[in-house]
Design a protein around this motif. Structure first.
Motif, short mmCIF file in Angstrom:
data_model
loop_
_atom_site.label_atom_id
_atom_site.label_comp_id
_atom_site.label_asym_id
_atom_site.label_seq_id
_atom_site.Cartn_x
_atom_site.Cartn_y
_atom_site.Cartn_z
N GLU A 279 0.85 -1.18 -0.11
CA GLU A 279 -0.06 -0.06 0.03
C GLU A 279 0.91 1.17 0.04
O GLU A 279 0.60 2.35 -0.81
CB GLU A 279 -0.91 0.07 1.15
CG GLU A 279 -2.19 0.53 1.21
CD GLU A 279 -3.06 0.31 -0.22
OE1 GLU A 279 -3.33 -0.75 -0.73
OE2 GLU A 279 -2.98 1.39 -1.20
N ALA A 280 1.92 1.13 0.95
CA ALA A 280 2.96 2.24 0.87
C ALA A 280 3.42 2.68 -0.75
O ALA A 280 3.69 3.82 -0.97
CB ALA A 280 3.85 2.11 1.80
N SER A 281 3.88 1.51 -1.08
CA SER A 281 4.62 1.44 -2.25
C SER A 281 3.67 2.14 -3.53
O SER A 281 4.12 3.00 -4.53
CB SER A 281 4.95 0.17 -2.95
OG SER A 281 5.81 -0.35 -1.76
N ARG A 282 2.41 1.80 -3.38
CA ARG A 282 1.43 2.33 -4.32
C ARG A 282 1.08 3.64 -4.17
O ARG A 282 1.17 4.38 -5.12
CB ARG A 282 0.11 1.23 -4.22
CG ARG A 282 -0.82 1.49 -5.24
CD ARG A 282 -1.93 0.57 -5.46
NE ARG A 282 -1.86 -0.67 -5.35
CZ ARG A 282 -2.13 -1.69 -4.79
NH1 ARG A 282 -2.71 -1.31 -3.44
NH2 ARG A 282 -1.88 -2.83 -4.92
N THR A 283 1.05 3.89 -3.05
CA THR A 283 0.53 5.52 -2.67
C THR A 283 1.81 6.29 -3.02
O THR A 283 1.80 7.36 -3.76
CB THR A 283 0.49 5.75 -1.23
OG1 THR A 283 -0.73 4.63 -1.00
CG2 THR A 283 0.20 7.12 -0.89
N LEU A 284 2.93 5.84 -2.76
CA LEU A 284 4.19 6.65 -3.16
C LEU A 284 4.42 6.90 -4.80
O LEU A 284 4.57 7.91 -5.20
CB LEU A 284 5.36 5.81 -2.68
CG LEU A 284 6.86 6.70 -3.05
CD1 LEU A 284 7.18 7.51 -2.10
CD2 LEU A 284 8.06 5.57 -2.97
N ASN A 285 4.01 5.81 -5.47
CA ASN A 285 4.15 5.61 -6.73
C ASN A 285 2.85 6.60 -7.40
O ASN A 285 3.39 7.39 -8.37
CB ASN A 285 3.69 4.22 -7.31
CG ASN A 285 4.18 4.21 -8.80
OD1 ASN A 285 5.21 4.34 -9.28
ND2 ASN A 285 3.33 3.71 -9.60
N ILE A 349 9.44 5.87 -11.61
CA ILE A 349 9.12 6.87 -10.64
C ILE A 349 9.87 6.38 -9.24
O ILE A 349 9.78 5.35 -8.88
CB ILE A 349 7.54 6.62 -10.36
CG1 ILE A 349 6.81 6.93 -11.80
CG2 ILE A 349 6.89 7.46 -9.34
CD1 ILE A 349 5.34 6.62 -11.93
N GLY A 350 10.53 7.52 -8.68
CA GLY A 350 11.18 7.38 -7.49
C GLY A 350 10.58 7.81 -6.32
O GLY A 350 9.46 8.18 -6.28
N LEU A 351 11.71 7.96 -5.36
CA LEU A 351 11.25 8.93 -4.13
C LEU A 351 11.04 10.32 -4.68
O LEU A 351 11.66 10.43 -5.57
CB LEU A 351 12.16 8.44 -3.04
CG LEU A 351 12.74 7.09 -2.49
CD1 LEU A 351 13.90 7.13 -1.73
CD2 LEU A 351 11.71 6.63 -1.85
N GLN A 352 10.31 10.80 -3.63
CA GLN A 352 10.22 12.20 -3.97
C GLN A 352 11.41 13.23 -4.12
O GLN A 352 11.36 13.82 -5.27
CB GLN A 352 9.44 12.91 -2.57
CG GLN A 352 8.64 14.01 -2.88
CD GLN A 352 9.55 15.35 -2.64
OE1 GLN A 352 10.47 15.28 -1.93
NE2 GLN A 352 9.01 16.61 -2.93
N GLU A 353 12.34 12.94 -3.38
CA GLU A 353 13.69 13.49 -3.60
C GLU A 353 14.36 13.08 -4.99
O GLU A 353 15.02 13.88 -5.77
CB GLU A 353 14.81 13.46 -2.46
CG GLU A 353 15.18 12.12 -1.81
CD GLU A 353 14.03 11.48 -0.99
OE1 GLU A 353 13.04 11.76 -0.90
OE2 GLU A 353 14.56 10.59 -0.09
N GLU A 354 14.21 11.84 -5.44
CA GLU A 354 14.89 11.32 -6.79
C GLU A 354 14.26 11.87 -7.84
O GLU A 354 14.85 12.33 -8.78
CB GLU A 354 14.53 9.93 -6.77
CG GLU A 354 15.56 9.19 -5.57
CD GLU A 354 15.39 7.75 -5.57
OE1 GLU A 354 16.39 6.86 -5.41
OE2 GLU A 354 14.17 7.18 -5.69
N ASN A 355 12.72 11.92 -7.88
CA ASN A 355 12.06 12.63 -8.75
C ASN A 355 12.23 14.13 -8.97
O ASN A 355 12.39 14.84 -10.25
CB ASN A 355 10.48 12.62 -8.55
CG ASN A 355 10.08 11.08 -8.48
OD1 ASN A 355 10.63 10.16 -8.94
ND2 ASN A 355 9.03 10.93 -7.71
#
Ligand SMILES: Cc1ncc(COP(=O)(O)O)c(C=O)c1O
Length: 373
Positions: A279-285, A349-355
Motif C-alpha cells: 500500500e505504501a509503495s502504491r501510494t508513493l508511486n 518513478i522514484g522517491l520524492q527527492e529522486e524525482n
C-alpha cells in the motif's frame, strides 16, 4: 580449430543482441567520477524490500547450505491463497525472464512465429530468437494504446505464442477488460496467449483486464507476474505464472530442478504477507507520478498516462543526447531509442527527492543543450 567448433554454434544465436539493462549506479559513478547517483532506469521499487521480507531472508541465510525446495510448495501455497488459483496451476521461475525462456523452449520450433506488441519488453523476442522462431511485431497505436485488431490480423498458421504486456513496458498503457474479452473470444485456440502483468499491482484503473479472472473463466491464458517490481525483490530473481495445469506441466519439463533460490522463496512469502508495504509503495508511486507529470508539464512536456511505476514522454529532441547529459548530472534514465521509441525518455518513478533531482537535472540539460544549437 576453434573456428571448427564455432561452426557448430546454432546460427540463430548470432542474431541475439545482448539485453541492454539500465546502467548500474556503480558504472555511472566510476565513469563520471560521481559519488551520488540516482537510478530511475529499471522500474524498481524505490522504497526497498519490505522489512518482513528482509527479516525472513536474514533468518534463512543460515540454511543456504541446503538446496531450496524445488517444488516451491510454501510459496505456491501463499500465491494460491492470495490469487484463488490452485497451487497446481502455478509455476515459479528465476525471474519472469526465466519463465519467458522456458515457455519459448517448450512451444517454439524453428520457423514458428510469435506475435508481440511494439514497443514492448524485449525478452519475448529473445525467447523466439533462441528457438530460431520469428517475432512479428505489431505497432501500438499513435497514442500507445493496443491495436488488438492488428494483433489478431498478425496471427498466421505459424503463430504459436502471442504476448500481451499490460501495463505495457515501456509505455505504461494497459488493456481493458472488455477489449481482452473480445480479443480472447476471437484468437485461434491453438495460439497460446501470454499476459505479462509485471506491473499488475500498480494499476489503479478499474477497467483493467485481470488475467487471472480470464483463467478462472476457462480461457487458456498464461498470466505472468513478478516479485521484481511492487514486491521489491528484483535482486533475488523471482517470477511466477498462472495457467492451465496441462500447459504448465509441459513448461515444467524444461525447468531446472532448483531454478528459484531459497532466499527468494522465503522473502517472497513474507513480502506477500506485507500489505502495508504494498500500500505504501502504491501510494508513493501515484504521488511520484503526479510530481513528475506536474513538473514535466510545467516545463512544457506531456507525459503518456501510465499504470506502471514508470512513465514516458516525448522530449522533442535527440533522446540519446539527453540521456547522456542526464548521466553526467548523476541521473540514470532510459533512452527511448534503446526501447524502440526514439525521441522519448522513460523515467522510473522514484522517491520524492529522486524525482525532484531528475526534474532539476532535466531542466538544466535541456537549457544547456538548447544553448548549444
Ligand atoms: C514487462 C516486463 N516483464 C518482465 C520483466 C522481467 O521481470 P523479472 O525481473 O521477473 O525477470 C520486466 C522487467 O523489467 C518487465 O518490464
Amino acid at each position: 580449430m576453434s573456428q571448427e567448433i564455432l561452426n557448430n554454434v546454432r546460427k540463430n544465436l548470432f542474431e541475439i543482441k545482448p539485453y541492454s539493462p539500465g546502467k548500474p549506479i556503480s558504472d555511472v559513478k566510476r565513469e563520471f567520477g560521481l559519488t551520488d547517483v540516482t537510478k530511475l532506469a529499471s522500474n524498481e521499487n524505490p522504497l526497498g524490500p519490505s522489512k518482513k521480507a528482509q527479516a525472513a531472508i536474514l533468518d534463512a541465510v543460515a540454511n543456504v547450505n541446503r538446496y531450496p525446495d524445488g517444488g516451491a510448495v510454501s510459496l505456491k501455497e501463499a500465491l494460491s491463497a492470495k490469487s484463488g488459483i490452485p497451487a497446481g496451476q502455478i509455476l515459479v521461475g528465476n525471474g519472469s525472464d526465466d519463465l519467458i525462456k522456458l515457455t519459448s523452449e517448450t512451444f517454439l520450433h524453428p520457423g514458428d512465429e510469435i506475435v508481440v506488441p511494439s514497443p514492448s519488453f524485449s525478452q519475448y523476442w529473445f525467447g523466439a530468437q533462441l528457438m530460431d522462431a520469428k517475432t512479428v511485431a505489431v505497432p501500438l497505436k499513435s497514442d500507445f494504446e493496443y491495436d488488438l485488431e492488428a494483433m489478431l490480423n498478425a496471427v498466421t498458421d505459424k503463430t504459436k505464442i502471442l504476448y500481451l504486456c499490460s501495463p505495457n513496458n515501456p509505455t505504461g498503457t494497459y488493456i481493458r477488460e472488455a477489449d481482452l474479452q473480445a480479443f480472447l473470444d476471437r484468437v485461434p485456440s491453438r495460439v497460446l496467449v501470454i499476459l505479462d502483468e509485471a506491473y499488475n499491482e500498480y494499476v489503479t484503473e478499474g477497467d483493467y483486464a485481470q488475467g487471472i479472472d480470464f483463467l478462472k473463466r476457462g480461457y487458456n491464458v498464461l498470466v505472468m507476474r513478478t516479485f521484481s517490481k511492487m514486491y521489491a525483490l528484483a535482486g533475488l530473481r523471482l517470477g511466477y505464472m498462472f495457467g492451465r495445469p496441462e500447459v504448465l506441466d509441459a513448461i515444467n519439463r524444461t525447468r531446472e530442478p532448483f531454478n528459484v533460490n531459497m532466499l527468494a522463496q522465503v522473502g517472497a512469502v513474507a513480502a506477500l504477507d506485507d500489505e502495508e508495504h504494498v500500500e505504501a509503495s502504491r501510494t508513493l508511486n501515484r504521488a511520484g507520478y503526479e510530481q513528475l507529470q506536474g513538473g514535466l508539464g510545467a516545463l512544457g512536456y506531456e507525459t503518456v498516462p501510465t499504470q506502471g511505476n514508470f512513465l514516458i514522454f516525448d522530449t522533442r529532441q535527440d533522446d540519446k543526447e539527453l540521456f547522456d547529459a542526464l548521466l553526467r548530472e548523476g541521473v540514470i534514465t532510459r533512452s527511448g531509442t534503446a526501447l524502440g521509441i526514439p525521441g522519448y525518455l522513460r523515467v522510473s518513478i522514484g522517491l520524492q527527492e529522486e524525482n525532484e533531482r531528475f526534474l532539476t537535472a532535466f531542466e538544466k540539460v535541456v537549457s544547456t543543450l538548447a544553448q548549444k544549437v
